[in-house]
Enzyme design. Structure first.
Site, PDB file in Angstrom:
ATOM      1  N   ASP A 339       0.835  -1.208   0.000  1.00 33.88           N
ATOM      2  CA  ASP A 339       0.000   0.000   0.000  1.00 33.88           C
ATOM      3  C   ASP A 339       0.865   1.252   0.000  1.00 33.88           C
ATOM      4  OD1 ASP A 339       0.847  -0.724   2.650  1.00 33.88           O
ATOM      5  OD2 ASP A 339      -0.474   0.850   3.417  1.00 33.88           O
ATOM      6  N   GLU A 340       0.235   2.357  -0.365  1.00 29.38           N
ATOM      7  CA  GLU A 340       0.821   3.697  -0.253  1.00 29.38           C
ATOM      8  C   GLU A 340       2.250   3.758  -0.814  1.00 29.38           C
ATOM      9  OE1 GLU A 340      -1.597   5.469   3.564  1.00 29.38           O
ATOM     10  OE2 GLU A 340       0.209   4.323   4.009  1.00 29.38           O
ATOM     11  N   VAL A 341       2.411   3.262  -2.037  1.00 29.01           N
ATOM     12  CA  VAL A 341       3.728   3.258  -2.685  1.00 29.01           C
ATOM     13  C   VAL A 341       3.843   4.520  -3.541  1.00 29.01           C
ATOM     14  CG1 VAL A 341       5.280   2.028  -4.237  1.00 29.01           C
ATOM     15  CG2 VAL A 341       3.799   0.746  -2.670  1.00 29.01           C
TER      16      VAL A 341
END
Length: 549
Positions: A339-341
């Site tokens: 997530d949240e890359v």
């Protein structure tokens, strides 16, 4: 392989089935109430069992309660240790002293607990049989003399039976005895979902071993069965990894670490309570702390996240971590994050920029490349990969079909995932993120993992759900108050039949039971916050009863 052919088991089954049939056929004659009569009076068992019947008698329970274990699982150490734990909970006020015997009265209605376990296997994996039946009846000439009976196919079902039995037992302060009200009780129970989880974050704040054990113990009271251990994140890397021993230089301090032996201990402690441990490394985005021990994992010294996608060494480290962790964590699911890359470091660092050009990849392509390669490594170690929903949202058609999609951003993701044949875990942050302190208990309770999923085949792809205890603002001082009691609201949603847990008029029908369970937690030493405060984990606003706060 043991085959349970004991005559004792057959006799117990006969008596239990006879009792159930008697309860159904003669409920009016003997004062039994069925599951259709939930509201008046309340049934103070949490989570609510799938099927049950009860009466109007009061039974006394002998503090010298004797355990008998039959069936193929009769030699189980897990069962015997659990019995001792629950006996200490049930008879906390009596200290093992038989008050009636001291007064010259030796007759108790329930003097023994018989547990029948049909399988000798203690393998704990996703979908293990957790069903059980429970009978609590006194010596009335029709029941087993002076015994309560738990019957289960596995030790893990039996553990749930013990928890339910313990909740039926109450200490009477006037007679100074443990009593079971509304007896006789007949319970046939099983969970609605196989995955009922709690995420615990030990990267944002280190939690000592004893605190993690306290959380696991309290999970068993609500019949949660997966601890999602978010051990590592960008802030700290507290876990020992023998293959790459410098990684835990990313811990906050040398005193805030977990050894390999610590991790083994957590896994075994959880297993003895019927709880799997799913570990997570969140790659490639949440991994800045890795570079404290191995700076080459950073794209550059000034741009440290995501992990450097261009170097083989990065994937050597991922493989080494997973190899070492596979020796510790036997659960079939492993969480790889994803997530949240934010890929700015890749596009702004010259050598990564050149690699992207050489590979004819965009930064988005490289994100997919990293996730899929990490999945391949995990699968090669015998794991099923779990990834946060961004991976599905971004490149669903290329994900490994074995991927379990973990929803968190909002509603509607699980319906899309199961429609494409993926399995899904529900953790909608709007209702099941425990660090969102403004979400009241009834919104947690009302969240439905199967919302928008109508087909039976698709519903079966929803493994269950998980409440998430992110720890930016939680540490040892307040983690339990933040988890409880709201996590229990999700626990009943995940365990109990949907038709038995209506959210209509929940304040009248559910809240009294929820108050009672919160107070049960506090009696057991769990620092559960008041139920109805505007903000979770807030202290009481004034004097009052536990059962009204």
């Amino acid at each position: 392989m043991c085959r349970d052919t004991s005559s004792t088991s057959l006799v117990i089954m006969f008596y239990f089935l006879s009792a159930i049939l008697g309860a159904i056929c003669f409920s009016r004659a003997v004062g039994l109430n069925s599951t259709s009569e939930l509201d008046n009076p309340f049934v103070y068992v949490w989570p609510l069992p799938a099927e049950f019947a009860y009466g109007d008698k009061t039974l006394s329970v002998d503090p010298d309660l004797l355990l008998t274990v039959d069936g193929c699982g009769g030699k189980s150490v897990i069962i015997r240790e659990a019995f001792e734990r629950y006996r200490a909970i049930i008879f906390k006020h009596t200290s093992g002293i038989s008050i009636r015997k001291l007064r010259g009265r030796s007759k108790y209605d329930v003097s023994g607990l018989r547990i029948i376990v049909h399988s000798d296997s203690e393998t704990l994996q996703l979908g293990v049989d957790e069903s059980y039946s429970l009978s609590v009846s006194g010596n009335d000439g029709r029941s087993i003399i002076g015994e309560a009976t738990i019957e289960a196919n596995t030790v893990y079902g039996a553990l749930h039976g013990l928890e339910t039995f313990s909740q039926l037992c109450s200490f009477n302060y006037e007679t100074k005895t443990v009593q079971v009200y509304k007896a006789p009780w007949y319970v046939k129970d099983e969970p609605r979902f196989p995955y009922r989880g709690l995420l615990l974050d030990t990267s944002r704040h280190y939690l000592p071993m004893e605190v993690i054990k306290q959380v696991i113990e309290s999970m068993s009271y609500a019949k949660l069965n997966v601890l999602h251990w978010h051990i590592i994140d960008e802030e700290s890397f507290p876990l020992e990894v023998p293959t790459f021993p410098n990684l835990w230089r990313g811990a906050y301090t040398k005193l805030e670490r977990y050894t390999v032996e610590d991790a083994y201990e957590i896994v075994n402690f959880a297993k003895n309570r019927g709880i799997n441990v799913m570990a997570e490394i969140d790659v490639p985005g949440h991994a800045e702390s890795w570079g404290a021990g191995y700076p080459d994992l950073w794209p550059s010294l000034t741009c440290r996240e995501p992990l450097d996608v261009s170097k083989n060494f990065t994937f050597d480290v991922v493989s080494g971590i997973l190899t070492d962790m596979r020796k510790i964590f036997p659960f079939e699911l492993f969480h790889l994050g994803g997530d949240e890359v934010h890929t700015d470091c890749w596009t702004s660092t010259p050598h990564v920029q050149q690699w992207l050009k050489d590979q004819n990849m965009t930064a988005k392509d490289a994100y997919q490349y990293f996730v899929l390669k990490a999945q391949e490594i995990a699968i090669s170690k015998g794991w099923t990969p779990v990834n946060w929903e961004e991976t599905f949202n971004t490149f669903a058609s290329n994900l490994n079909p074995r991927t379990v999609v973990h929803n968190w951003l909002g509603g509607g993701v699980c319906p899309k995932a199961v429609a494409k044949g993926f399995r899904c875990i529900f953790s909608n942050q709007g209702v099941w993120y425990l660090d969102h302190l403004d979400v009241p208990w009834d919104e947690v309770y009302g969240a439905e993992p199967l919302e928008g999923i109508n087909g039976v085949t698709e519903q079966e792809l929803v493994l269950g759900g998980e409440v998430c205890m992110w720890a930016e603002t939680a540490d040892t001082s307040n983690v339990q108050q933040t988890i409880w009691p709201r996590a229990a609201a999700a626990a009943e949603r995940l365990w109990s039949k949907r038709e038995l847990t209506s959210v209509h008029n929940a304040t009248a029908t559910v809240l009294p039971r929820f108050h009672y369970f919160r107070c049960l937690l506090t009696r057991r030493g769990v620092q559960a916050a008041p139920v109805t405060n505007m903000y979770a984990r807030s202290p009481p606003t004034g004097p009052g009863s536990c059962y009204e706060q």
